[in-house]
Write a protein that holds these residues in place. Structure first.
Motif: not given
Lengths: 335, 582
Positions: A13-14, A17-18, A21, A24-25, A28-33
């Motif tokens: 499970l750990v 989840t990792g 996670g 998702m990481l 994850d990016d910053d579209p504005a950047a």
């Protein structure tokens, strides 16, 4: 479940989840950047994240627009290609007519843009009257039209209520006042601004004043904030003026009194006859030599007269010779 | 078992060797035993323990203690068994009838020495060199390193879930984040190297640290199970996910408060002076986020309540010391960097609305905390290990602790409702909940019952908190969708122009390669905007507005360049409108 199974289960499970996670990481990016560094088109993001087409660069072109109105275009580009084959140069402005109540020809606009040009729409308010447009009762239609223009996201020139200084159209001098015309114009423009259809070049195009000397143009002028180009409708006829200045000069001198917007000969042709070759030369030379004039749109449709250039071989030869000049035509820039 | 010796050696107790004695005694035993067992098995016997107690005489005392009444009945109704039953207790009483007078005479020649047994003097107890302090009894069956590692593993799982919930939230910088990244002096210099991602990662690190410290504090105050439950409840709150993602000093402030709380719990058995390490953390917290100041009184009360068991009246000295040290450090801080801002900004938000929102955000955790507090006041322990005695806190102290922890989450909502200022309330509720979740953890632990009797209740509470937390986070965490407007502005701005914007911080942050922050100015509305437009001094104007403001309608100097809508459907964000000079 025994205890021995519990620990590996927890570990699994750990780990799960990792991993999720980290997933998702990673996602994850910053579209504005990204937008701050790379062109919006490169980020292959959704079209909503892309800035709309900016027409600023099209308002004062270095070269002359070369436009044409032919039957069947822009829904099909074949007539335009045929015309280009006839005259030896590809037009970058394609004229079309859209009656009030018609939807915006979005596929047509895209056809033209994909071919390196820009759609020019003459929006003709045959009904229900300019006062109805000005008072907001037509807003649903205007909004829909504007939304369609906005989402098409290609540059479009729109000339609303052309030849408003003439008496021959329902929106002309006989049925409406200059104030109503201006009010309707401003209202349409404001709705387009609210909707965000900023990819429109607004063309205010009166008829040449020569046949209607009594009508002053200034009262019809909506203001610099509402207009991008001045369009002038003026045909070379057998009975009319035969120089660039005598045909367009009187109108332009009136217009120069209230604005310095660029001028487009927004509808023109030469009537078949002995003078046709000379008229073509006068038009093309005039457009090329006048710095304030940014181009012309040739009406190549037989209507009342045969305005098609190919109907007169001599005039066509002259047209081909002059239009070959590098000053005419350019590809409308891609975003 | 007092079995008579069967060897030929003289019995030290004076009994002569009597080989024939078993022959006399033994034939009786099976008969009596069989009789008794037969009746127990097929007759009136219903209690298994009784059977066990009678088979094993060594356990008889236990059996009699527990089931004395039934045992007595058994003896009364089973003939012959009484003899057997008494055998273990007083074998000597059984024997005399077997030795008649003649036998005594037969062995009369033997010398029977007379002696008395002297009980040895008991060794005097040495004075204890070290006395173990009172250790709170764990609810786990045994507190060993294995259970500690299992606890840590569970905590890691909880922290992973928390990190996952925070990473769910993406998007571009909030205006406050951009401001925080661009302006705050040295911190900004350090952070700007890593950008928004770095600042957000740091936030997450503080948030995870706070959760871990919360687990530690709750474990020390109650037990590891309550600690895990507290960490689990706290990790899925919307405020936790939000502050863990949001690049600001809120999560640092929460971490400092949690560290202070942990130190209070850690030093609960030490002298009053040991409280001093907790004071700097508490004093720094308000300078990271001003709302932390509301919770310094709570920490002071906790300093008293946590210490009371081991230090009696000295606890008040501890609380006083903590308050004085924290207050002094805060005063020094105010002298050095000034009063933290945002203290008393009045607003016009509806007080009822703010309280209602707070209830939505913190309701589940607070409800469970109240359940935990009620349970805690009624019983100090669940009684999983009845043999584990030891002192527990008195009812008054338990009630005070429960009240303090459950009342603390009300501070921020009540204060902000009184001010009528709802700004960042969804973050501020998290500060109060930090102090309530230990009680909530205890509540979950109590509801699950002794020996995890009802684990489904704990799972239910966790899932409910998780779902509510996730939904609320998604609703609250709406960073402005600035990607498109930044992309559009990139082609408009240069390092010379002057720009008016509704989000100057965001533009300044993202376009820091193209512009300086000083080129961006905060836009206003109404007359101020009209004046700004009239002045014609800005090269571009960027507004977030559903409609074209009157000031820019039909303006000859500015042309609307683009209207940029947020990418997500159903978003509530108003579109960005960009005007440029014609």
């Amino acid at each position: 479940m025994n205890r021995k199974a519990l620990l590996p289960l927890c570990a699994a499970l750990v780990a799960l989840t990792g991993i999720s996670g980290c997933g998702m990481l990673g996602g994850d990016d910053d579209p504005a950047a990204k937008a701050a560094h790379a062109p919006a088109a490169d980020s292959s993001g959704s079209s909503a994240a892309k800035a709309p087409y900016d027409v600023t660069g099209l308002l004062h072109p270095d070269k002359e627009y070369f436009g044409v109105a032919v039957d069947g275009a822009p829904s099909s580009m074949k007539p335009v290609d045929a015309f280009a084959g006839t005259v030896g140069k590809k037009p970058n402005l394609v004229g079309s007519y859209s009656a009030w109540g018609d939807g915006f020809n979005a596929p047509g606009a895209r056809n033209v843009f994909d071919d390196g040009g820009m759609l020019y729409v003459s929006w003709e308010p045959f009904k229900p009257g300019l006062d109805k447009i000005a008072d907001g009762s037509q807003d649903a239609y205007i909004k829909k039209y504007a939304e369609s223009v906005r989402t098409t996201d290609v540059p479009v020139a729109i000339s609303f209520g052309h030849e408003m200084n003439g008496h021959w159209y329902p929106w002309g001098t006989k049925k409406t006042t200059p104030e109503t015309f201006v009010a309707a114009w401003k209202h349409i423009h404001d709705v387009f601004q609210e909707v965000g259809a900023t990819n429109v070049i607004w063309v205010w195009s009166p008829n040449v004043v020569n046949p209607v000397r009594s009508v002053q143009l200034k009262p019809y002028w909506p203001g610099d904030a509402y207009v991008d180009w001045v369009g002038i409708v003026g045909y070379w006829t057998t009975t009319g003026a035969h120089t660039f200045d005598t045909l367009y000069g009187p109108s332009r001198r009136q217009i120069e009194g209230f604005t310095d917007k660029p001028v487009l000969i927004s509808e023109t042709s030469a009537e078949p006859g002995d003078r046709r070759r000379a008229d073509v030369r006068a038009l093309l030379d005039g457009v090329r030599q006048d710095d304030d004039v940014i181009g012309f749109l040739w009406f190549n449709i037989p209507k009342r007269a045969d305005w098609r250039i190919q109907s007169s071989p001599l005039a066509l030869a002259e047209f081909k010779r002059l239009i070959a000049d590098d000053a005419f035509g350019f590809e409308v820039p891609r975003p | 078992m007092s079995t008579p010796p069967h060897s030929g050696r003289p019995d030290p107790r004076g009994y002569p060797p009597h080989q024939e004695q078993p022959q006399v005694y033994i034939p009786q035993q099976p008969t009596a035993g069989q009789q008794a067992y037969g009746q127990q098995a097929y007759g009136q016997q219903t209690y298994g323990q009784q059977d066990y107690a009678q088979q094993d005489h060594g356990q008889q005392s236990y059996g009699q203690q527990e089931f004395g009444q039934y045992a007595g009945q058994q003896y009364a109704t089973a003939p012959g068994q009484s003899q057997y039953g008494h055998y273990g207790q007083s074998a000597a009483q059984q024997y005399p009838p077997l030795y008649d007078v003649d036998q005594d005479a037969e062995y009369a020649d033997y010398y029977v020495p007379e002696y008395t047994v002297l009980e040895p003097e008991p060794e005097p107890e040495p004075d204890p060199g070290y006395v173990l302090p009172e250790v709170p009894v764990s609810s786990w069956s045994v507190d060993n390193s294995r259970s500690a590692w299992i606890s840590r593993g569970a905590l890691v799982l909880i922290l992973l879930v928390q990190a996952g919930l925070s990473f769910r939230l993406g998007g571009s910088a909030f205006a406050q984040e951009a401001k925080f990244l661009m302006s705050d002096g040295e911190l900004s210099g350090l952070i700007s190297r890593f950008g928004l991602t770095g600042a957000r990662s740091l936030s997450l690190a503080w948030a995870l640290g706070a959760t871990a410290l919360l687990f530690g504090a709750t474990r020390l105050l109650f037990n590891a199970r309550a600690g895990l439950a507290a960490a689990a409840v706290y990790s899925v709150l919307e405020s936790t996910a939000f502050t863990g993602r949001y690049a600001s000093t809120h999560s640092l402030s929460l971490f400092l408060l949690a560290a202070s709380l942990w130190l209070l719990a850690r030093t609960r058995q030490a002298g009053p002076l040991a409280v001093l390490p907790a004071a700097p953390f508490a004093a720094l917290a308000p300078f990271a986020a001003y709302s932390a100041a509301l919770y310094l009184p709570t920490l002071t009360v906790l300093a008293v309540l946590t210490a009371h068991r081991s230090r009696g009246i000295g606890a008040f000295a501890r609380g006083g010391l903590f308050a004085v040290a924290t207050g002094a450090l805060c005063a020094v801080g105010v002298r050095l960097v000034g009063m933290p801002g945002g203290w008393r900004a009045l607003g016009d938000d509806s007080a009822f609305g703010l309280l209602e929102q707070s209830a939505k955000w913190s309701g589940v955790a607070l409800l469970v905390a109240v359940i935990g507090a009620v349970g805690y006041v009624r019983r100090a322990r669940m009684g999983e290990m009845p043999w584990a005695g030891g002192a527990v806190q008195g009812t008054v102290r338990r009630a005070a602790l429960g009240l303090t922890m459950c009342a603390t989450p009300l501070l921020a909502p009540l204060y902000q409702a009184w001010l009528g200022n709802g700004s960042s309330l969804h973050i501020h509720v998290g500060f109060g909940l930090l102090f309530a979740v230990p009680m909530a953890g205890l509540g979950v632990s109590r509801m699950m019952g002794a020996h995890f009797r009802y684990p489904q209740i704990g799972i239910m509470v966790y899932v409910a908190a998780l779902v509510i937390g996730m939904a609320q986070t998604r609703e609250l965490y709406r960073p402005p969708d600035s990607a498109a407007v930044i992309g559009a502005l990139r082609d408009v701005v240069d390092d010379k122009g002057s720009y008016l914007s509704d989000d100057p911080e965001i533009s300044a942050y993202y376009l820091r390669a193209q512009t300086r922050p000083g080129q961006w100015h905060q836009a206003d509305r109404g007359a101020a905007l009209s004046a700004a437009v009239e002045k014609h001094s800005y090269d571009a104007i960027v507004l977030r507005s559903a409609t074209v403001p009157e000031a820019l309608r039909g303006d000859e100097d500015y042309r609307q360049l683009a209207v940029v809508r947020p990418a997500g459907k159903g978003g509530t964000q108003e579109p960005y409108r960009i005007w440029v000079k014609r």
